[in-house]
Motif scaffolding. Structure first.
Motif, PDB file in Angstrom:
ATOM      1  N   TYR A  31      37.740  62.762  22.602  1.00  0.00           N
ATOM      2  CA  TYR A  31      39.258  63.188  21.493  1.00  0.00           C
ATOM      3  C   TYR A  31      40.832  63.009  22.426  1.00  0.00           C
ATOM      4  N   SER A  32      41.115  63.840  23.332  1.00  0.00           N
ATOM      5  CA  SER A  32      42.453  63.809  23.567  1.00  0.00           C
ATOM      6  C   SER A  32      42.393  62.496  24.663  1.00  0.00           C
ATOM      7  N   PRO A  33      42.176  62.332  25.265  1.00  0.00           N
ATOM      8  CA  PRO A  33      42.227  61.044  25.489  1.00  0.00           C
ATOM      9  C   PRO A  33      43.287  59.657  24.770  1.00  0.00           C
ATOM     10  N   TYR A  34      42.205  59.556  23.549  1.00  0.00           N
ATOM     11  CA  TYR A  34      42.907  58.519  22.181  1.00  0.00           C
ATOM     12  C   TYR A  34      43.705  59.103  21.573  1.00  0.00           C
ATOM     13  N   LEU A  35      43.102  60.145  21.287  1.00  0.00           N
ATOM     14  CA  LEU A  35      45.218  61.051  20.367  1.00  0.00           C
ATOM     15  C   LEU A  35      46.058  61.174  21.027  1.00  0.00           C
ATOM     16  N   PHE A  36      45.868  60.739  22.619  1.00  0.00           N
ATOM     17  CA  PHE A  36      47.263  61.188  23.422  1.00  0.00           C
ATOM     18  C   PHE A  36      47.733  60.449  22.849  1.00  0.00           C
ATOM     19  N   ALA A  37      47.350  59.313  23.386  1.00  0.00           N
ATOM     20  CA  ALA A  37      47.835  57.732  23.358  1.00  0.00           C
ATOM     21  C   ALA A  37      48.741  57.371  21.978  1.00  0.00           C
ATOM     22  N   ALA A  49      53.987  64.256  23.461  1.00  0.00           N
ATOM     23  CA  ALA A  49      53.268  63.842  23.379  1.00  0.00           C
ATOM     24  C   ALA A  49      51.929  65.055  23.476  1.00  0.00           C
ATOM     25  N   GLU A  50      51.911  65.257  24.912  1.00  0.00           N
ATOM     26  CA  GLU A  50      51.648  66.378  25.263  1.00  0.00           C
ATOM     27  C   GLU A  50      51.405  68.214  23.896  1.00  0.00           C
ATOM     28  N   GLU A  51      52.582  68.663  24.195  1.00  0.00           N
ATOM     29  CA  GLU A  51      53.217  69.509  23.097  1.00  0.00           C
ATOM     30  C   GLU A  51      52.198  69.041  21.366  1.00  0.00           C
ATOM     31  N   VAL A  52      52.482  68.354  21.131  1.00  0.00           N
ATOM     32  CA  VAL A  52      52.068  67.400  19.921  1.00  0.00           C
ATOM     33  C   VAL A  52      50.693  67.554  19.268  1.00  0.00           C
ATOM     34  N   LEU A  53      49.872  67.026  21.091  1.00  0.00           N
ATOM     35  CA  LEU A  53      47.958  66.836  20.895  1.00  0.00           C
ATOM     36  C   LEU A  53      48.328  68.288  20.839  1.00  0.00           C
ATOM     37  N   HIS A  54      48.681  69.032  21.834  1.00  0.00           N
ATOM     38  CA  HIS A  54      48.583  70.958  21.816  1.00  0.00           C
ATOM     39  C   HIS A  54      47.773  71.455  20.380  1.00  0.00           C
ATOM     40  N   ASP A  55      49.777  71.187  19.892  1.00  0.00           N
ATOM     41  CA  ASP A  55      49.182  70.963  18.322  1.00  0.00           C
ATOM     42  C   ASP A  55      48.543  71.340  17.556  1.00  0.00           C
ATOM     43  N   SER A  56      47.586  69.637  17.947  1.00  0.00           N
ATOM     44  CA  SER A  56      47.000  69.180  16.821  1.00  0.00           C
ATOM     45  C   SER A  56      45.575  69.252  16.671  1.00  0.00           C
ATOM     46  N   PHE A  57      45.467  70.349  17.931  1.00  0.00           N
ATOM     47  CA  PHE A  57      44.172  71.037  18.058  1.00  0.00           C
ATOM     48  C   PHE A  57      44.219  72.323  18.025  1.00  0.00           C
ATOM     49  N   LEU A  58      44.782  72.757  18.033  1.00  0.00           N
ATOM     50  CA  LEU A  58      45.561  74.014  17.483  1.00  0.00           C
ATOM     51  C   LEU A  58      44.802  74.206  15.572  1.00  0.00           C
TER      52      LEU A  58
END
Length: 181
Positions: A31-37, A49-58
């Motif tokens: 899911y990371s490519p889709y969620l990063f987009a 966006a990278e920080e938000v993706l990281h926080d989201s997976f946490l």
């Protein structure tokens, strides 16, 4: 996504809830490519966006046990986590108006003298936006720059929908007069 694939994703989320690191890695890879987009589309800055993706997976790792497959599909649940994190991140950024800059990836107003807007109208609009109260500016940015509905803005700002509508209406009236339309 096929039903068996959705079932396998549900099983992966349940495994993550049980602390399975391999399941977490599989979800990340899936899911990371889709969620990063999605995060990039909302934030317009790669670093954010990278920080938000990281926080989201946490959040996924910490709250996987709250996922209910009867309420939403895994992709929908993960998308909502990213959207909420992105909007929260925008709120933390002092309600700045974002402007894409291919070379320097800057925030409009941050270095106005280094990267001035290209037109008189753009400069006038930025000046007018800066004059708005923070809640009005934030509401307008979320509505017109990020495409959120009034009810979505109200939910994320934890304000009544009528209040958000009033903020946007007042802001648009101010901008109309300030820009000279």
């Amino acid at each position: 996504m096929a039903e068996e694939s959705i079932d396998s994703q549900v099983l992966l989320i349940r495994a993550v809830a049980a602390g399975d690191k391999r399941a977490f890695e599989a979800l990340y890879r899936s899911y990371s490519p889709y969620l990063f987009a999605i995060a990039l589309r909302l934030l317009h800055r790669r670093g954010w966006a990278e920080e938000v993706l990281h926080d989201s997976f946490l959040t996924l790792w910490q709250r996987a046990d709250t996922f209910d497959p009867t309420l939403s599909a895994p992709k929908t649940w993960l998308t909502n986590i990213v959207r909420h994190r992105a909007i929260d991140y925008l709120r933390l950024q002092d309600n700045r108006v974002l402007e894409l800059d291919d070379e320097n990836d800057t925030v409009a107003g941050e270095n106005e003298h280094d990267h001035p807007p290209t037109t008189t109208e753009s400069r006038r609009l930025l000046t007018c936006m800066d004059a708005l109260p923070a809640e009005q500016r934030q509401s307008v940015v979320l509505a017109y720059h990020h495409g959120l509905s009034h009810s979505e803005i109200a939910l994320h700002l934890q304000q009544p929908a009528g209040t958000v509508k009033s903020w946007i209406r007042r802001a648009l009236m101010h901008l109309k007069g300030c820009v000279g339309i």
